[in-house]
Write an enzyme that holds these catalytic residues in place. Structure first.
Site, PDB file in Angstrom:
ATOM      1  N   GLU A   8     -13.598  -3.482 -10.481  1.00 21.00           N
ATOM      2  CA  GLU A   8     -13.803  -4.174  -9.216  1.00 21.00           C
ATOM      3  C   GLU A   8     -15.252  -3.999  -8.787  1.00 21.00           C
ATOM      4  O   GLU A   8     -15.861  -2.951  -9.042  1.00 21.00           O
ATOM      5  CB  GLU A   8     -12.852  -3.626  -8.142  1.00 21.00           C
ATOM      6  CG  GLU A   8     -11.391  -3.981  -8.377  1.00 21.00           C
ATOM      7  CD  GLU A   8     -10.513  -3.661  -7.182  1.00 21.00           C
ATOM      8  OE1 GLU A   8     -11.008  -2.988  -6.254  1.00 21.00           O
ATOM      9  OE2 GLU A   8      -9.331  -4.085  -7.173  1.00 21.00           O
ATOM     10  N   ASP A  41       4.480 -18.396  -9.322  1.00 20.07           N
ATOM     11  CA  ASP A  41       4.224 -17.299  -8.393  1.00 20.07           C
ATOM     12  C   ASP A  41       2.783 -17.338  -7.876  1.00 20.07           C
ATOM     13  O   ASP A  41       2.506 -16.874  -6.769  1.00 20.07           O
ATOM     14  CB  ASP A  41       4.497 -15.950  -9.081  1.00 20.07           C
ATOM     15  CG  ASP A  41       4.516 -14.801  -8.086  1.00 20.07           C
ATOM     16  OD1 ASP A  41       5.245 -14.883  -7.091  1.00 20.07           O
ATOM     17  OD2 ASP A  41       3.763 -13.826  -8.301  1.00 20.07           O
TER      18      ASP A  41
END
Length: 541
Positions: free
Chosen positions: A340, A366
């Site tokens: 990240e 989804d």
């Protein structure tokens, strides 16, 4: 025997023939010798005749003109010849202003080409010339006192890394010969054989480039091709540079500091990728249900899953990197290590839980539900322009990557993904194709101006050269102004974030400008008039 004698006679020259040939060679040699002697005598006679003629002519001239006149004539010939030679040697008789400019440009070009074999990382000529121009002005040097070697201070630092391509060759065949089993019975079914060989190829790829105005951190992904011929199948797995690192955004549409500003250059290519052909219908059907553009869904799927090759996608059908959180109602998950990007631009490695699905269709469905049920994407879902939608996902924090919006838009352009959208990429209000738009989300960390592809602005080399030449703010201002005026793309300094920001702000925020061809100079001190005139006269930019 007769056959043998005939062959012997044909293969060997007769004695008489040899005698004749030898006689001919002797006669030729004697003839050449005689002619040579005659030629020598004739040349001697001719030289004597010419010398006598010259002597008689000189005597006649002396009698007629006198010795002083002859001396003057000789001096005139010598001096005139010397002047003519000098004029030819030093180009005195021709207009050389254009030639001089060409020679100066050639010297700059040579110095710049020596900085690297990769043209995209060489310092631009107008940058080197603008700096050198101020150097000459400050030192009161002549127009031709250039220093092209300044380019070496702007040469890039290139870092390479070895990657490995894999070539797998599989040959299959059946052995038709009958076999005998353990029970002694003969079986007619053939034996299936497979012969697999794997070759590895080292490739040296550029992974980082520190150029004069930026640092490129270049990333790659693996692609695969399969070719079959007869009973042989060759599978090649190789590394390919990421598209975001290939195509920089247009410099004229930069976003705020820290953003992925700039629109993607070029239109749709008309080509696509097998990945999109495989999952394109899923994305289109989901758009009909949710309103999420199919082009967005496909670009995210490719980017997040490594084109479907990540284990998270290929095994667990999570193409979108959707994480599992407590209480989200999704019990099936796996844990993976991921990276990240923090607000300051640095990257960290963490262990995270990701949702797992039973099929690709379930994973695509989804993804739509995830966006629809998450309040942070409410405003994004109102956007009809797919390019603005991509920027909205970044602004809403779908991913921590500060280049996320641009990377999505690059994939959408490169593979013509708007063809999968329900409206085929046509704005129903205008009837025209949707236009790409620059990122304008929240301010991220680090750097000023736009980031291009995998680049971050870095002008340390540029600033170091200016400092080494003892440039003050006024010097830098006129150098930057010269660069800006000569740079048609207006991109060379558009991301400037270095130590001379005061000078740069004057150039970028005020109406300071100059029109080189018309000598119209505004807001410049008189000491730089010579600099501008030199730039115009020699047209070095």
């Amino acid at each position: 025997m007769a056959m043998y004698n005939d062959q012997e006679e044909d293969s060997m020259p007769s004695v008489g023939r040899r005698v004749v040939e030898t006689g001919k060679d002797f006669a030729k040699a004697m003839a050449r010798k005689v002619l040579k002697e005659i030629a020598k005598k004739l040349i001697k006679m001719l030289v004597k005749f010419i010398l006598k003629l010259i002597a008689k002519l000189i005597a006649a001239v002396l009698i007629y003109f006198g010795i002083p006149a002859i001396i003057i004539a000789v001096l005139v010939i010598l001096i005139g010849g010397g002047i003519i030679y000098a004029a030819i040697h030093f180009d005195w008789l021709s207009d050389t202003s254009g030639d001089t400019a060409s020679k100066l440009r050639a010297q700059y070009t040579s110095a710049i080409e020596k900085t690297t074999d990769l043209p995209e990382y060489r310092p631009p000529m107008i940058v080197v010339q603008a700096i050198d121009n101020i150097r000459m002005t400050k030192s009161n040097l002549e127009n031709t006192d250039i220093k092209p070697s300044l380019a070496s201070s702007l040469k890039p630092d290139l870092t390479y890394k070895i990657f490995i391509n894999v070539i797998e060759t599989k040959v299959v065949w059946d052995d038709p010969n009958p076999t005998t089993g353990d029970d002694g019975e003969t079986r007619d079914n053939p034996i299936h054989h497979e012969d697999v060989t794997i070759d590895y190829e080292d490739v040296n790829l550029l992974v980082k480039a520190h150029a004069w105005n930026r640092i490129d951190n270049i990333t790659y992904h693996q692609e695969q091709t399969v070719e079959s011929s007869g009973n042989t199948t060759v599978t090649k797995t190789f590394w390919v540079m990421d598209e975001a690192c290939k195509t920089p955004p247009a410099s004229s549409n930069s976003g705020p500091q820290g953003g992925t500003g700039g629109v993607v250059t070029g239109g749709a290519t008309g080509s696509t990728h097998p990945f999109f052909l495989l999952y394109g219908s899923y994305a289109t059907e989901e758009e009909k249900k949710s309103g999420v553009p199919a082009s967005i869904t496909l670009a995210q799927a490719a980017l997040e899953s490594g084109w479907g090759r990540s284990e998270l996608a290929s095994v667990h059908y999570n193409f979108f990197g959707i994480k599992k959180f407590d209480g989200d109602g999704h019990d099936k998950y796996v844990t993976y290590t991921t990276k990240e990007q923090k607000a300051d631009g640095t990257w960290i490695t963490i262990d995270a839980k990701f949702r797992s699905y039973n099929s690709a269709l379930e994973g695509f469905s989804d993804h739509s539900d995830f966006l629809l049920k998450n309040g942070r994407y409410k405003q994004v879902l109102q956007e009809k322009n797919p390019y603005a939608f991509a920027n909205g996902l970044q602004a809403a924090g779908y991913a921590t990557d500060q280049e996320y919006g641009y990377k999505l838009r690059s994939i959408m352009h490169q593979y013509n993904l708007l063809q999968f959208d329900v409206d085929k990429g046509i704005n129903p209000v205008t009837g025209q194709p949707y236009e790409d738009v620059a990122y304008s989300g929240p301010v991220g960390g680090g750097g000023g101006g736009e980031m291009t592809g995998c680049s971050t602005p870095n002008f340390t080399k540029f600033d170091a050269l200016l400092s080494s030449l003892n440039f003050v703010s006024d010097d830098v201002q006129i150098a930057m102004l010269s660069i800006h005026e000569a740079d048609e793309s207006k991109s060379y300094l558009s991301t400037y974030n270095g130590k001379f920001m005061d000078a740069y702000r004057i150039i970028s925020e005020s109406k300071t400008s100059m029109i080189l061809g018309n000598q119209q100079i505004f807001a410049l001190t008189p000491k730089y008039h010579l600099s501008i005139l030199r730039w115009r006269n020699y047209e070095l930019g």
